[in-house]
Design an enzyme around this catalytic site. Sequence first.
Site, PDB file in Angstrom:
ATOM      1  N   HIS A  60       0.845  -1.199   0.000  1.00 48.05           N
ATOM      2  CA  HIS A  60       0.000   0.000   0.000  1.00 48.05           C
ATOM      3  C   HIS A  60       0.881   1.248   0.000  1.00 48.05           C
ATOM      4  CE1 HIS A  60      -3.656   2.162   2.095  1.00 48.05           C
ATOM      5  NE2 HIS A  60      -3.355   2.674   0.919  1.00 48.05           N
ATOM      6  N   LYS A 274       2.808  17.098  28.497  1.00 45.17           N
ATOM      7  CA  LYS A 274       3.687  18.238  28.239  1.00 45.17           C
ATOM      8  C   LYS A 274       4.954  17.747  27.552  1.00 45.17           C
ATOM      9  CE  LYS A 274       5.665  22.368  30.331  1.00 45.17           C
ATOM     10  NZ  LYS A 274       6.842  22.329  29.449  1.00 45.17           N
ATOM     11  N   ASP A 276       8.800  18.254  25.894  1.00 47.62           N
ATOM     12  CA  ASP A 276      10.033  18.965  26.232  1.00 47.62           C
ATOM     13  C   ASP A 276      10.842  19.163  24.955  1.00 47.62           C
ATOM     14  OD1 ASP A 276      12.034  20.167  27.604  1.00 47.62           O
ATOM     15  OD2 ASP A 276      12.801  18.350  28.554  1.00 47.62           O
ATOM     16  N   GLU A 413       7.395  15.099  32.021  1.00 48.71           N
ATOM     17  CA  GLU A 413       7.596  16.449  32.535  1.00 48.71           C
ATOM     18  C   GLU A 413       6.353  17.029  33.194  1.00 48.71           C
ATOM     19  OE1 GLU A 413       9.011  20.908  31.089  1.00 48.71           O
ATOM     20  OE2 GLU A 413       8.893  19.283  29.627  1.00 48.71           O
ATOM     21  N   PHE A 631      35.528  -2.590  39.696  1.00 51.28           N
ATOM     22  CA  PHE A 631      34.821  -3.008  40.907  1.00 51.28           C
ATOM     23  C   PHE A 631      35.766  -2.979  42.098  1.00 51.28           C
ATOM     24  CE2 PHE A 631      31.102  -4.618  38.626  1.00 51.28           C
ATOM     25  CZ  PHE A 631      30.110  -4.345  39.562  1.00 51.28           C
ATOM     26  N   ASP A 693      17.795 -11.983  37.978  1.00 52.76           N
ATOM     27  CA  ASP A 693      18.109 -10.934  37.005  1.00 52.76           C
ATOM     28  C   ASP A 693      17.707 -11.429  35.625  1.00 52.76           C
ATOM     29  OD1 ASP A 693      19.169  -9.028  35.343  1.00 52.76           O
ATOM     30  OD2 ASP A 693      21.233  -9.210  36.054  1.00 52.76           O
ATOM     31  N   GLY A 730      19.287  -1.049  33.296  1.00 57.93           N
ATOM     32  CA  GLY A 730      19.884  -1.454  32.022  1.00 57.93           C
ATOM     33  C   GLY A 730      18.817  -1.972  31.087  1.00 57.93           C
ATOM     34  N   LYS A 731      19.020  -3.181  30.561  1.00 57.92           N
ATOM     35  CA  LYS A 731      18.085  -3.745  29.593  1.00 57.92           C
ATOM     36  C   LYS A 731      16.973  -4.564  30.234  1.00 57.92           C
ATOM     37  CE  LYS A 731      21.159  -6.050  27.361  1.00 57.92           C
ATOM     38  NZ  LYS A 731      21.744  -6.968  26.354  1.00 57.92           N
ATOM     39  N   ASP A 783      19.240 -15.095  35.292  1.00 66.45           N
ATOM     40  CA  ASP A 783      20.513 -15.121  36.003  1.00 66.45           C
ATOM     41  C   ASP A 783      20.269 -15.368  37.489  1.00 66.45           C
ATOM     42  OD1 ASP A 783      23.016 -14.784  37.013  1.00 66.45           O
ATOM     43  OD2 ASP A 783      23.366 -12.797  36.156  1.00 66.45           O
TER      44      ASP A 783
END
Length: 859
Positions: A60, A274, A276, A413, A631, A693, A730-731, A783
Site C-alpha cells: 500500500h 507536556k 520537552d 515532565e 569493581f 536478574d 539497564g536492559k 541469572d
Amino acid sequence: MVAVPPRLKTRKAPSRSRATTKRASGSLATYRAKRDFSITSEPKAARAKSQGNRFVVQKHDARRLHYDLRLELDGVLKSWAVTRGPSLVPGERRLSVHTEDHPLKYIDFEGVIPAGQYGGGTMIVWDQGRWIPEGDPHADYARGRLTFTLEGDRLKGKWHLVRTRGKPGEKNEQWLLLKSDDEAARTSEDPDILAQETTSLKSGRSIEELAAQGAIRVDHAAREKVARSKPQKSRRPLKVKGAKKGILPAFVEPALAQLVESAPRGGTWLHEIKLDGYRMQARIDAGQVQLLTRKGLDWTAKFKPIANALKELKIPSALLDGEIVVEDEAGVASFSALQQELKGGKGERFVYYVFDLLYLDGEDLRKATLADRKAVLRLLLDDLPQGGAIRFSEHLEEDGATLVRHACRMGLEGIISKRADQPYRSGRGDDWVKSKCTQRQELVIAGYLPSSASKKAVGSLVMGVYEAGKLIPVGRVGTGFTSEVAGALYKTLTSIEIKASPFAKKLPATASRGVKWVNPELVAEVEFRGWTHDGMIRQGSFQGLREDKDPRDVVRETTVQGSRDTSPGAAILEKAHLTHPDRVLWEDEGITKLGLAEFYTEISDWILPHIVNRPLSLLRCPGGSQKECFFQKHAWAGLDEDLIQRVRVGEDEAVAIQDLSGLFALVQAGVLEIHPWGSTLKNPEKPDRLVFDLDPGEGVSWDGVVQGAIDVRDHLQGISLESFVKTSGGKGLHVVVPLRPKASWEEAKEFADSVAAAMTKASPALYTDTMAKRARTGRIFIDYLRNGRGATAVAPYSTRARAGAPVSTPVTWEELSTIRSGNQYRISNLAARLLHLQDDPWGEFGNIDQVIPKSGTRS
C-alpha cells in the site's frame, strides 16, 4: 523534599453464531465511517459469507509505503499496517499498527484509492493464502499474542503477532510481527523477499505500473488539483462553527500556558502530555513549508526532515501548532537529546507532535473551539503511520490531577490542560495551563565560574530573572553540562564578558567572589527543586540554551513560597568534602559529582535502607562513566574510615556504610554503582533476599522481558513465595524475593538454580539458564548466579554507570505494564516520580516472613 517512604518491612475456529455475525458486522462501523463510497472503489462494509481462514498482504503506497496484513476472523478481516513489511529473518521485529476491521471482500481489492480519501494511494495484492492459528484465535487475539502458520504464495511458516504497550497518547494499538525460526525462515545474509517480490499476485503489475494506469497521484499538479476537489473536503467536516474564510496568516502569536499549582478538574478540559522540545508553528502554502519559532523566527533549515515530512502530507495550505522533540528509548521527550540531534545528528530522530490547527484550505479556524479544531486535525492526520515524524498529539478528558500524578510517576515532565470550548487566543492566559512534575523554567545567564576540573570550561553559571524590568539574581547552576557543552559555554561567555555585575543591586562579596560577569543576552533552560525563602533556586540543573527566547521575557514563573532547605540531608551535604564538585560523571547528561550528591540527598530515605550495614561491592568511575571503571570489593588507600568502614565477613574483607555521610563519601570516591550483598553485617552468612536478574538476549523485546518477570513471579507464587520487581537500570528487570535469614548461601543458590532450570524446561524457546551468549539469542537468561556468597546485584535506587544516568527503580507489579524500558527512570526524573507516589512500591518488603521451600519446582 520527597516524601519519606513507609518503613521497609491449533484448533479450527468455531462456526460463527448469529451474535458473532452481528458483532462482526458492527465492527465494520469504523471502516464505513472513514470512507465515501461514492468516491472510492473499495468494497462497501457489507456482510459476506465466511470462506475459512484466509489472509492477504496488500502492498500500500499511501502517504508512506507499507504492507497491510489482514487475517480472516469472525466474518471480517482483522488488519494491521506493517510499517516496513514482513521479514523472514527470525528475531527481526516489524511494527504492526492495528487498524480497523475490513470486510471480507477486501481480500481481493486492488486499485487506486483517490487522494483525499482515507488511505489514499495505490494498493496491490502482494500475497494471499490461508492462516492456521495455534490454540484459540479468539482468546489469543484478545490477550494480544497470536501464533499462526501462513500458507501463502510468498509467506510461509510460523509467525507471531504480539501486542505491545503503547506510549502515552497513542491512539492505535501497536503490535510486533515476528518470524519463527523454521524451514521458511531466512538469515540476514539472504535476499530480502520484499526486494525480490514487488508485483501483484493478481495482475502482475508493480505499484508504480498500477498507479500510472490508474492516472492518480502522477504529478504534483494532479495531486493539488485532486486535493482541492470534493474528495479533499471529505477529510474534514464541511462546516466548523466559528471558521471563517480568510488568507493564510504569515505568523500567529502562539497561545501560551500559565503555570498552576494543581491541574484543573472537570469535563471542560482536554489534557495533553507536556512535551520537552521546541514550540514550532508549521506554515504550509502551495507545497512550501516554513517552521517558525514562538517568536516567528524561521527555523526551517534546522528542522529540514520535519519540513520534508510535512510536504508529503500534500495539504494545499495550513497553519499547524505543535512541538518538535527527540524521544529517548523509553518514549520520553528529552530537551538535551534534541540539542544533541540538532548539533551532530541528521535529524532522523526529530518528531513533530501537532496539537492544534489554526488554518486549513482557505478557512481560519482560530474562532472555532479547541474540541472542533482538534477533531479536524485528527481527521487530517488520521492515516499517518504510527511512529512517523509527524504525529497527532492525543489528549485525555479524565481528571487532570489523576493524569498529572500518573505522568510524574512515569517520569514525564507534566501535562498541559486546555479548555475544550474556547477559541485560540494568542499570548499567555487562563485557557491553557500547565502542571509540572518538576520545577523548570528559562533563566538568564549573568555570569559564570570557571571549572576546577577542566581547563577553559564552565564550572557553574550565575542565573537571573527580570522583575519590573530589572535583572535580579536567583542563584547558581553547577550541574547538567557535558564537558563539550561546558567548553562551548566557556568560549561563548568569554566573548561577552563585562567588567561589572549586570544585576540591578550589588551582591554580597561571597556571592560574587570568583565570578566572571557577562552581558545578559543568553537564556538557559534550568530544572530545579524549588525556591528558597529568599528567592534562590535549589539544586539547579542546566538543560540547554534557549535560542528562541528573548532574555527580557524571562520572569519568575511562580511566586516564591519555598524556604531554605534545612533537612538533615542538605545540612550533611553542606559539610561533605567534595573535591572537584563540577567534575562530570555522566558525560551525555552533564551530571557532575555535585549533581550526584544532590540526587542522593533527595532520595536518601529511599535508598539507605537497602545499602546501610551490608557488605558492599562498588563500581568506581573516578573519571566518569565513559572512562575506566572498576569493581572495588575491599578497602582502598585514602579511604575515609570515619565514613566508610572496613568490615570482615568470615575470612573476607569488605566495606560498608552506616548513613548518608557514608553515601556522600562513596560519591567523593567516584562510586557510580552500589551493589550490596543479599545479607546484612549482622547475619552475613544467611541471605535475606534473592535476586533473579532477567537479562534479555538479542531479539527479545521489552514486552518479552516484562512477561518474563511476570512468569517468574507466577512460578514463585506457585511455591508460596511473594516477590517484588524493579528495573535494572539497564536492559532488564530484577525480581527480588525477601526472606527470613534462615537458609545458607549454598541453599539459596541451589534454590535459585532450580527455579531458573524449571522455567527453562517449561519454556525453552523463551528462557535459558545458561550464561553462554550463543544460548541467549531470542531468549531471556534467568541469572540466578546473583545469589551465591559474595555475588551481588545493583541496589534499589542506585545509579548505573550507563548512558542517561539510569537508576535501578522499584515499581509495583500493577504499574509494570506501563514501563517502557529498564532504564526509564534516571537521575533526571526519579525524584519527581517519588514525590508523586501515593505508596511505596516496596512498602511491604520488610513485612514478608517467608523461607525457601524444599523445592523450587512445581509439583
